[in-house]
Design a protein around this motif. Structure first.
Motif: not given
Length: 717
Positions: A639-641, A654-656, A662-665, A671-676
């Motif tokens: 997820a290097v955006i 596609g991922r959204a 949504t794409v904006d989210e 970030a939220k799904r990572t442990l850090m």
């Protein structure tokens, strides 16, 4: 100009058309803005002189002015000399590059001069003469300017003047050419003694307008900045004019051609094939960066009958051989020699390099003094390949390029000296005394410590933007030379402009590279070899992404993913490995893979399986290339955006869709799904790549470094 310049011109009509062999760049309007500012005019004059490489070499020469200034201790007016300090270049000189000294104190040093054998002791005493405590350290040439009474002085190393200075009959030619208005001082190493000799020459020849230094260079002067500038141009113009006339009378330059040059494209092809092999030999002690030149002046010399006589003689001007070594290595390869059999080629070249190293060791041992510094790298700096061109190898690109430029200057000097008389080089002992001068050694010891990637060359695919550009910038900031490449010309040109501004002209080169096209890959590696001598680091970064459900995924989608990600990684690694084997000192291949190589998710069959193939190909190559000391490692981002092409082509949508957002989210979701709870940036990937090539992990291969903020499903163990 057609008249002999035996007195300084004051003609207000002098302009660019007045000179043929030098550039008249003086702008009256700009100079008028500096009226009354003698130091400002010194800087202006210096920059103009340094802008014309026919007048002086890069980093060579020095200029000065003397003017009255307020003494901060007494408040009284006192005479101060501003002179180019140690190091630096006239073309880019600024006030911060000047040393400022009290003239009276500098002249008083004559009273404590202990003689030629101890003249180096005087350098420390220059510090007692400093007027501006924040100015640059004074150079060894300081007394040369200080002991001459003129307000403005130029000391340059123009090829045309050195050709006369290095000619067997140089003194006689100077006397006749300038009708006694240019003095002559025999060769003397720069320093306090030479300053005294310049003053003695002036005292014996009052009214002269300059002094020629045997085998060295030229001193000219004037009462104003403009007068000094014009005097310098006129003297050099006359030297060049005389040499051109003499060359024109020759039946053949350098004894005529012995070898015919290959056509340009064939020269470059031969040079690209050979450069990594030469780089391997030259890097036996320290990793070197290369530079190639097939300048017409170089070809005329290396193809000539006189090459075998002149090349071993070495150069004359100290500035030349300090950067090019005592003499070049001349290859005995035919211009059309078959270079594809690398082992046979190395077997043929090995004795030549061994012979050169032995020659250099003998030179050192025969000339060294009890207190001489230890012998330095015995490998050649300049390598001449008749019919093809000249290679230079040094610690970094700028040093290699400048060495090539200086040897081209030396060729110009030999050409001129042979036309008017016969060329003479410095005796070996005198050359050694300059090369291993304790003051030069002290200067080398003050050089900054090399950066971790100094002497290394990196090709990062897709480096004109996104992750690739971040990696290239990180490597460049750590000392590497980088090849900027892309399939988009406009994007690549923009990246090159950015790199040149941030890192200077010698850090990056560019080439088109399509990882699905074997021909462009081979061409990119050839351009890399020509620009820097070879390659040490390959980063397979170029990529695309497609996120589609299985039934929506086309065969064309599948083929494009595998062609770019898997086949591209295979072909670039293969081409890079060919170069690394020629160099034979190992290297690194880093593959930018993905957490998708190990984590299964919906709408990801093509991309995820291609990333898995990339990962296993990395392991396979690590197993195969270990004996070559080539390390193969992976970086797995997620997820290097920011500034990434990966989000083009519908991937974000596609991922959204797969995650029901949504794409904006997406950024917040990733970030939220990572442990850090961290967003991943291109710089994070660049730092991970640097870890692998920094030298700290030289015994690590086949590894994966996750840079994803912590995705537990992507843990490798």
């Amino acid at each position: 100009m057609n008249t002999q310049p035996n007195s300084i011109s004051t003609n207000a009509d002098i302009n660019a058309n007045s000179f043929k062999h030098v550039s008249y760049l003086w702008d009256e309007a700009k100079a008028a803005e500096l009226e009354g500012d003698e130091v400002g005019l010194l800087i202006y004059r210096s920059n103009l002189l340094g802008a014309d490489l026919r007048l002086t070499n890069y980093g060579g020469g020095n200029t000065s002015c003397k003017a009255m200034a307020k003494d901060p201790l007494t408040g009284q007016q006192t005479e101060v000399m501003w002179v180019k300090g140690s190091g630096g270049d006239l073309g880019t000189l600024k006030r911060s590059g000047l040393a400022a000294l009290y003239v009276e104190k500098l002249l008083s040093l004559k009273n404590v001069y202990p003689g030629l054998e101890r003249e180096d002791e005087m350098v420390e005493l220059f510090n007692h003469c400093i007027y501006d405590l924040s100015s640059k350290a004074p150079s060894i040439d300081t007394p040369l300017h200080g002991f001459l009474p003129f307000k403005h002085i130029d000391h340059l190393h123009p090829d045309a003047a050195i050709a006369i200075a290095a000619a067997k009959d140089g003194k006689k030619i100077t006397e006749e050419l300038f009708e006694g208005t240019i003095g002559w001082v025999e060769w003397q190493r720069p320093g306090f003694e030479l300053g005294l000799q310049l003053k003695a020459c002036l005292d014996a020849n009052p009214g002269i307008r300059g002094i020629m230094l045997g085998s060295h260079g030229l001193f000219t002067w004037g009462d104003t900045a403009y007068e000094s500038y014009i005097n310098t141009l006129e003297v050099i113009e006359r030297c060049a004019e005389y040499i051109e006339e003499s060359v024109g009378k020759q039946s053949a330059v350098f004894g005529g051609a012995k070898v015919e040059s290959l056509p340009k494209e064939q020269r470059r092809s031969q040079a690209a094939a050979l450069a990594p092999v030469l780089r391997g030999f030259c890097s036996s002690q320290t990793k070197m960066i290369g530079h190639f030149s097939d300048d017409e002046r170089v070809l005329q010399f290396i193809n000539s009958n006189d090459l075998d006589r002149l090349a071993p003689m070495g150069t004359s001007c100290p500035d030349h051989f300090l950067r090019t070594k005592i003499s070049p290595l001349v290859l005995d390869l035919g211009a059309n020699e078959e270079l594809s059999n690398i082992e046979a080629l190395k077997e043929k070249l090995a004795p030549k390099f061994a012979s050169y190293r032995n020659m250099y060791a003998d030179y050192y041992n025969n000339c060294k003094h009890p207190n001489s510094p230890a012998i330095r790298d015995a490998n050649p700096v300049i390598i001449l390949y008749p019919g093809v061109g000249m290679f230079a190898f040094a610690k970094d690109k700028q040093t290699a390029r400048v060495a090539a430029e200086f040897y081209t200057n030396a060729i110009n000097v030999m050409r001129g000296a042979e036309a008017i008389s016969s060329y003479t080089s410095l005796p070996r002992q005198e050359a050694f005394n300059i090369e291993y001068w304790l003051l030069e050694e002290a200067k080398l010891q003050r050089m900054p410590k090399p950066k971790p990637l100094s002497g290394r060359v990196a090709l990062i695919t897709g480096s004109a933007g996104g992750i690739g550009k971040a990696i290239a910038k990180k490597f460049a900031s750590e000392g590497a030379c980088v090849i900027i490449n892309d399939i988009n010309t406009e994007r690549m040109e923009g990246a090159m402009a950015e790199f040149n501004k941030q890192f200077g002209r010698d850090t990056a080169a560019s080439t088109m590279l399509d990882v699905t096209n074997e021909q462009t890959i081979e061409q990119a590696l050839n351009e890399t070899a020509l620009a820097f001598g070879g390659v040490d680091i390959i980063v397979n970064n170029a990529g695309i992404s497609t996120s589609k459900a299985l039934l929506d995924h086309t065969v064309e989608d599948w083929d494009r993913l595998y062609n770019i990600l898997v086949k591209g990684q295979f072909m670039v690694s293969k081409a890079g490995m060919k170069v690394m084997r020629k160099q034979a000192f190992g290297g690194d291949i880093i593959n930018i893979v993905s957490k998708n190589a190990v984590v299964a998710g919906p709408n990801n069959a093509g991309y995820g399986s291609a990333k898995a193939a990339q990962a296993h190909l990395s392991r396979l190559l690590a197993a195969e290339l270990g004996p070559d000391k080539v390390r193969v490692n992976m970086v797995n981002p997620d997820a290097v955006i920011a500034d990434s092409n990966i989000w083009a082509g519908g991937w974000a949508e596609g991922r959204a869709k797969a995650y029901g957002i949504t794409v904006d989210e997406l950024p917040a979701y990733y970030a939220k799904r990572t442990l850090m709870n961290e967003s991943i940036l291109p710089d994070d990937i660049a730092n991970a790549c640097f870890v692998f090539v920094s030298g700290l992990l030289n015994k690590s291969t086949g590894n994966v470094l996750n840079v994803d903020g912590g995705v537990a499903a992507a843990f490798m163990r």
